[in-house]
Design a protein around this motif. Structure first.
Motif, short mmCIF file in Angstrom:
data_model
loop_
_atom_site.label_atom_id
_atom_site.label_comp_id
_atom_site.label_asym_id
_atom_site.label_seq_id
_atom_site.Cartn_x
_atom_site.Cartn_y
_atom_site.Cartn_z
N SER A 9 0.84 -1.20 0.00
CA SER A 9 0.00 0.00 0.00
C SER A 9 0.87 1.24 0.00
CB SER A 9 -0.91 0.00 1.23
OG SER A 9 -0.15 0.10 2.43
N ARG A 10 2.01 1.17 0.69
CA ARG A 10 2.94 2.30 0.68
C ARG A 10 3.56 2.46 -0.70
NH1 ARG A 10 8.92 2.62 3.29
NH2 ARG A 10 9.26 4.83 3.03
N LYS A 11 3.91 1.33 -1.32
CA LYS A 11 4.55 1.38 -2.63
C LYS A 11 3.64 2.03 -3.67
CE LYS A 11 5.17 -1.76 -5.81
NZ LYS A 11 5.45 -3.01 -6.51
N LYS A 12 2.33 1.72 -3.57
CA LYS A 12 1.40 2.30 -4.54
C LYS A 12 1.36 3.82 -4.41
CE LYS A 12 -1.59 -1.76 -4.93
NZ LYS A 12 -2.92 -2.33 -4.63
N LYS A 13 1.60 4.29 -3.19
CA LYS A 13 1.58 5.73 -2.97
C LYS A 13 2.92 6.37 -3.25
CE LYS A 13 -1.85 5.24 0.74
NZ LYS A 13 -2.11 5.43 2.19
N MET A 14 3.96 5.56 -3.42
CA MET A 14 5.30 6.09 -3.60
C MET A 14 5.49 6.56 -5.04
SD MET A 14 6.96 5.71 -0.71
CE MET A 14 8.69 5.50 -1.01
N PRO A 15 5.85 7.80 -5.25
CA PRO A 15 6.06 8.29 -6.61
C PRO A 15 7.48 8.00 -7.09
CG PRO A 15 6.36 10.08 -5.06
CD PRO A 15 6.01 8.85 -4.23
N LEU A 16 7.68 8.11 -8.39
CA LEU A 16 9.03 8.16 -8.92
C LEU A 16 9.69 9.46 -8.45
CD1 LEU A 16 8.42 7.05 -12.62
CD2 LEU A 16 9.66 5.75 -10.89
N PRO A 17 11.01 9.53 -8.50
CA PRO A 17 11.66 10.81 -8.20
C PRO A 17 11.14 11.90 -9.14
CG PRO A 17 13.27 9.04 -8.21
CD PRO A 17 11.99 8.45 -8.71
N PRO A 18 11.29 13.18 -8.76
CA PRO A 18 10.74 14.29 -9.56
C PRO A 18 11.27 14.26 -10.99
CG PRO A 18 12.29 15.09 -7.91
CD PRO A 18 12.01 13.67 -7.57
N SER A 19 10.46 14.83 -11.89
CA SER A 19 10.74 14.69 -13.31
C SER A 19 10.17 15.87 -14.08
CB SER A 19 10.10 13.39 -13.83
OG SER A 19 10.10 13.33 -15.23
N PRO A 20 10.76 16.20 -15.25
CA PRO A 20 10.06 17.12 -16.17
C PRO A 20 8.69 16.54 -16.52
CG PRO A 20 12.33 16.74 -16.89
CD PRO A 20 12.07 15.76 -15.79
N LYS A 21 7.75 17.38 -16.85
CA LYS A 21 6.35 16.96 -16.97
C LYS A 21 6.15 15.86 -18.01
CE LYS A 21 1.66 18.76 -17.46
NZ LYS A 21 0.84 19.97 -17.68
N ILE A 61 20.87 9.91 -11.04
CA ILE A 61 21.44 10.28 -9.75
C ILE A 61 22.48 11.37 -9.95
CG2 ILE A 61 22.67 9.45 -7.71
CD1 ILE A 61 21.55 6.70 -8.21
N ASN A 62 22.24 12.52 -9.35
CA ASN A 62 23.14 13.66 -9.46
C ASN A 62 23.95 13.91 -8.20
OD1 ASN A 62 23.01 15.21 -12.06
ND2 ASN A 62 20.82 15.12 -11.65
N ASP A 63 23.83 13.03 -7.23
CA ASP A 63 24.50 13.21 -5.94
C ASP A 63 25.40 12.02 -5.67
OD1 ASP A 63 25.07 13.06 -3.12
OD2 ASP A 63 23.48 14.50 -2.76
N PRO A 64 26.72 12.22 -5.49
CA PRO A 64 27.63 11.08 -5.30
C PRO A 64 27.31 10.26 -4.06
CG PRO A 64 28.76 13.18 -4.92
CD PRO A 64 27.44 13.50 -5.52
N ALA A 65 26.82 10.90 -2.99
CA ALA A 65 26.49 10.15 -1.77
C ALA A 65 25.32 9.20 -2.03
CB ALA A 65 26.15 11.12 -0.65
N ILE A 66 24.34 9.66 -2.80
CA ILE A 66 23.20 8.80 -3.13
C ILE A 66 23.66 7.65 -4.03
CG2 ILE A 66 20.96 8.70 -4.29
CD1 ILE A 66 20.49 11.58 -3.43
N LYS A 96 19.97 20.70 -10.50
CA LYS A 96 19.82 21.93 -9.72
C LYS A 96 18.35 22.20 -9.39
CE LYS A 96 23.90 24.04 -11.86
NZ LYS A 96 24.37 25.12 -12.79
N LYS A 97 17.47 21.78 -10.29
CA LYS A 97 16.05 22.03 -10.11
C LYS A 97 15.37 20.94 -9.29
CE LYS A 97 11.78 22.84 -12.72
NZ LYS A 97 11.19 23.01 -14.08
N TYR A 98 15.72 19.66 -9.57
CA TYR A 98 14.98 18.55 -8.97
C TYR A 98 15.71 17.89 -7.81
CZ TYR A 98 12.16 18.99 -13.20
OH TYR A 98 11.36 19.46 -14.20
#
Length: 516
Positions: free
Chosen positions: A24-36, A79-84, A61-63
């Motif tokens: 149920s949580r997964k269904k509510k989980m979105p993909l990471p932010p994205s251009p429209k 992935i734009n972050d080396p730690a991630i 820088k935006k997302y």
């Protein structure tokens, strides 16, 4: 009810509740932010035609550190972050050891070559036979060059080819880039097959390698072939209208065959001490073992020199653009070696600034702008976002990680000293330079030593300065790179001279006396 039955019942109920909560949580989980994006095609029209890492950096820088795009229903996690990237691809590496499949590469025969595996070898759960071959290739390579200790037996060859690099540059300093490319190919060919290239004119093995890499770059160019979006096209016969890609694949398949067959035939005639001969010396090789040796060797032969060329060319650019860097490096060599000879691998521990210089060359103009994509083997939750099964996960580990101002002070400044002293900044090798998790580059130790030996020889033997225009004014230089899988500095001019007359004698003595 027996205690055991009660425990089993409690466990079953608990598991059921957990699974319901999870899904149920997964269904509510979105993909990471994205251009429209648009219906059906998603973000197809948002994708840049070239130098995509620049667009991804702007999107970052935006997302933020993770974002996504969807192309024809296929999700891509960027992935734009080396730690991630480290957390996802290293710490959770078991889930991201898979690669997407590139159908055009398969048709062209590159599924047999490890350099293709680096981009798209699937993991065992999806295609176990292909994964077994990939794993065997890595075992073979690791056995011969997998550690710094393993490659010590190649030191003599590395030294010889480093000296030959100077010998090739000095007669025609204007053509330093072609001499660099020839030297990188010569090193890989001798290490892999015990083959010494033709020093005058073109060499057939070098030509084969260049041809193979040009073709590989073409077939891996994003958006070049519709078959990557519609894999069923691989079943279309070659005579079918608009099936020119099938005819091209047949042509490139022949090139791929030659890439492995021609040099292996040479090795069987000339069993010297190098990668392939070491493996061929095993008794009672089966056909499958011979197949694995042949194609793992061709991985070095076809792709091993490209990254070296980029870094060595970047040294010529850096020495031209920042002469004080060349002065500091030469001062260190003069202090340690007293200008009585050319430096050797034995001097490496005593030359920390040269080591820092090599790291900075890899960071300053990154070789590979985008790490090869991984594929999620199961759904994964990262914070509030879903990484769905079969999503492609791409760390932007080139420019975005290595030019991150949060990690590297004044990232556009060429400064080897950033790696020295008590507050040293991270080694680029620790920032995804050679990949992540189970897909880290198996040849990273060889690349490291090959780059160091060429750079230290160039520092010791050459004086590099700005070229002049027709009015005697120094030409301006732009530190930028081309597009492609492996980046290269844009062509530039510089003046290259021997540091002294002694250098010419040292080079001649070193190359005439060495056995290679």
């Amino acid at each position: 009810m027996a205690p055991r039955d009660l425990a089993v019942g409690v466990l079953a109920i608990s598991l059921t509740i957990w699974l319901r909560l999870y899904y149920s949580r997964k269904k509510k989980m979105p993909l990471p932010p994205s251009p429209k994006g648009y219906p059906l095609v998603g973000n197809v029209f948002d994708m840049p035609p070239s130098q995509s890492w620049i667009t991804f950096a702007e999107w970052g820088k935006k997302y933020g550190g993770i974002m996504s795009v969807t192309l024809m229903g296929q999700p891509f996690i960027i992935i734009n972050d080396p730690a991630i990237a480290t957390e996802v691809l290293d710490q959770r590496g078991n889930n991201y050891a898979d690669r997407p499949t590139f159908e055009m590469a398969n048709l062209c025969g590159w599924d047999r070559v490890l350099s293709r595996f680096v981009f798209s070898a699937p993991y065992r759960l999806r295609m176990p036979n292909l994964y077994s071959r990939f794993r065997e290739y890595r075992k073979l390579i690791s056995r011969v060059i997998g550690t710094r200790g393993c490659i010590e037996k190649f030191n003599e060859i590395e030294e010889y080819q480093g000296n030959m690099f100077l010998k090739r540059v000095l007669p025609d300093p204007v053509a330093f880039e072609s001499a660099t490319r020839k030297s990188a190919a010569a090193l890989v060919l001798q290490l892999t097959y015990g083959y010494k290239i033709e020093e005058t004119g073109s060499d057939p093995f070098v030509d084969l390698a260049d041809k193979g890499m040009l073709e590989f770059s073409e077939i891996m160019r994003p958006g070049a072939f519709l078959i990557e979006v519609l894999p069923a096209l691989k079943y279309v016969p070659s005579w079918f209208p608009r099936a020119g890609f099938k005819r091209l694949a047949a042509k490139y398949n022949r090139s791929c065959d030659e890439l492995a067959e021609v040099p292996l035939a040479y090795v069987r005639e000339q069993m010297e001490i190098q990668y392939t001969a070491d493996l061929l010396s095993q008794p009672d090789l089966s056909d499958q073992q011979l197949f694995d040796i042949k194609w793992s060797a061709s991985s070095f032969y076809s792709a091993g020199s490209d990254t070296t060329v980029s870094v060595i060319t970047a040294y010529f650019l850096a020495a031209t653009k920042y002469p004080h860097i060349q002065d500091k490096a030469q001062a260190e060599i003069d202090r340690v070696i007293c200008r009585g000879r050319l430096p050797t691998l034995k001097d490496r521990p005593s030359l920390p600034y040269i080591g820092a210089l090599c790291k900075e060359l890899a960071r300053w103009l990154p070789i590979v702008p985008l790490a090869a994509p991984h594929r999620a083997m199961r759904d994964d939750l990262y914070g509030e976002y879903l990484f769905p099964k079969d999503a492609f996960v791409i760390p932007i580990s080139g420019v975005n990680f290595l030019h991150d101002p949060k990690v590297y002070r004044d990232p556009m400044l060429f400064n080897p000293e950033r790696y020295l002293g008590p507050n040293a900044e991270p080694d680029p090798a620790d920032m995804g330079l050679f990949g992540y998790g189970r897909r880290v580059c198996p040849g990273m130790h060889l690349a490291d030593i090959s780059i160091w030996i060429c750079v230290v020889k160039a520092v010791a033997g050459l004086t590099i300065s700005r070229a002049l225009d027709e009015n005697g004014v120094p030409l301006d230089l732009i530190a930028d790179v081309t597009d492609g899988i492996v980046l290269r500095p844009f062509p530039f001019k510089c003046t290259v001279k021997p540091r002294s007359e002694q250098v010419l004698k040292w080079v001649e003595d070193a190359t005439s006396d060495a056995q290679g």
